[in-house]
Write a protein that holds these residues in place. Structure first.
Motif, short mmCIF file in Angstrom:
data_model
loop_
_atom_site.label_atom_id
_atom_site.label_comp_id
_atom_site.label_asym_id
_atom_site.label_seq_id
_atom_site.Cartn_x
_atom_site.Cartn_y
_atom_site.Cartn_z
N UNK A 31 36.55 16.10 26.70
CA UNK A 31 37.93 16.84 26.03
C UNK A 31 37.60 16.26 23.98
N UNK A 32 37.95 17.94 24.17
CA UNK A 32 37.76 17.97 22.25
C UNK A 32 39.50 16.86 21.99
N UNK A 33 39.41 17.13 20.62
CA UNK A 33 40.73 15.97 20.59
C UNK A 33 41.50 16.96 19.53
N UNK A 34 42.83 17.06 20.11
CA UNK A 34 43.71 18.39 20.07
C UNK A 34 44.85 17.60 19.09
N UNK A 35 44.35 15.84 18.98
CA UNK A 35 45.80 15.90 17.79
C UNK A 35 46.95 15.67 18.08
N UNK A 36 47.72 14.87 17.43
CA UNK A 36 49.65 15.12 17.88
C UNK A 36 49.58 16.41 17.21
N UNK A 37 50.25 17.12 17.54
CA UNK A 37 51.80 17.57 17.24
C UNK A 37 52.76 17.56 16.76
N UNK A 38 53.11 18.30 15.21
CA UNK A 38 53.91 17.81 14.90
C UNK A 38 55.21 18.60 15.63
N UNK A 39 56.40 17.17 15.54
CA UNK A 39 57.69 17.47 15.96
C UNK A 39 58.27 19.14 15.98
N UNK A 40 57.98 19.64 14.45
CA UNK A 40 58.27 21.09 14.19
C UNK A 40 58.23 21.86 15.11
N UNK A 41 57.53 21.95 15.87
CA UNK A 41 56.72 23.30 17.08
C UNK A 41 57.14 22.73 18.12
N UNK A 42 58.26 21.47 18.54
CA UNK A 42 58.61 21.46 20.10
C UNK A 42 59.19 22.65 20.24
N UNK A 43 60.75 23.04 19.48
CA UNK A 43 61.36 23.79 19.70
C UNK A 43 60.32 25.27 20.19
N UNK A 44 59.88 25.44 18.87
CA UNK A 44 59.15 27.18 19.15
C UNK A 44 58.59 27.03 20.85
N UNK A 45 57.73 26.24 21.16
CA UNK A 45 57.05 25.46 22.44
C UNK A 45 58.06 25.53 23.94
N UNK A 46 58.80 25.38 23.35
CA UNK A 46 60.31 25.17 24.56
C UNK A 46 60.95 26.74 24.77
N UNK A 47 60.68 26.93 23.70
CA UNK A 47 61.61 29.02 23.61
C UNK A 47 60.27 29.94 24.24
N UNK A 48 58.76 29.36 23.88
CA UNK A 48 57.91 31.02 25.10
C UNK A 48 57.71 29.97 26.44
N UNK A 49 58.48 29.10 26.08
CA UNK A 49 57.96 28.28 28.21
C UNK A 49 58.87 28.98 28.35
N UNK A 50 60.45 28.83 28.36
CA UNK A 50 61.88 29.67 28.86
C UNK A 50 61.28 31.08 28.90
N UNK A 51 60.96 31.70 28.37
CA UNK A 51 60.68 32.96 27.74
C UNK A 51 59.63 33.20 29.53
N UNK A 52 58.14 32.59 29.26
CA UNK A 52 57.15 32.62 30.06
C UNK A 52 58.54 32.88 31.36
N UNK A 53 59.09 31.95 31.89
CA UNK A 53 59.77 31.58 32.83
C UNK A 53 60.56 31.94 33.18
N UNK A 54 61.11 33.29 32.57
CA UNK A 54 62.34 34.32 33.05
C UNK A 54 61.61 35.47 33.00
N UNK A 55 60.52 35.49 32.64
CA UNK A 55 59.63 36.96 32.76
C UNK A 55 59.30 37.57 34.06
N UNK A 56 59.17 38.56 34.14
CA UNK A 56 59.18 39.43 35.87
C UNK A 56 57.42 39.05 35.98
N UNK A 57 56.81 39.41 36.59
CA UNK A 57 55.41 39.91 36.76
C UNK A 57 55.69 41.20 36.53
N UNK A 58 54.39 42.07 35.64
CA UNK A 58 53.78 43.24 35.57
C UNK A 58 53.08 43.59 36.28
N UNK A 59 53.50 44.59 37.55
CA UNK A 59 52.19 45.29 38.73
C UNK A 59 51.39 46.78 37.95
#
Length: 74
Positions: A31-59
């Protein structure tokens, strides 16, 4: 990489109403080297995951995929 067909010829094995399984060949490598992610990215990633799981499928609208001038075989 294309999936491996089962002995029945199927590319997907349905496992009940909710799950399906397909198998792809193993490709050796590392696998490639993806390195440690800055802790400042954590909130943005969590917000994106929340939005993804709240979304409805589009047909997508249905469309006719027949090619003009080609006979349809059964």
């Amino acid at each position: 990489m294309a999936a491996i067909r089962a002995s029945s010829g199927a590319l997907v094995q349905h496992l009940g109403d909710r799950y399906a399984l397909t198998v792809h060949p193993f490709v050796p490598g590392s696998a490639g080297s993806f390195g440690p992610h800055p802790s400042s990215d954590r909130e943005a990633v969590v917000d994106m995951l929340i939005a993804l799981h709240r979304s409805r499928p589009v047909t997508a609208p249905r469309t006719n995929l027949r090619l003009l001038g080609r006979a349809v075989s059964a």
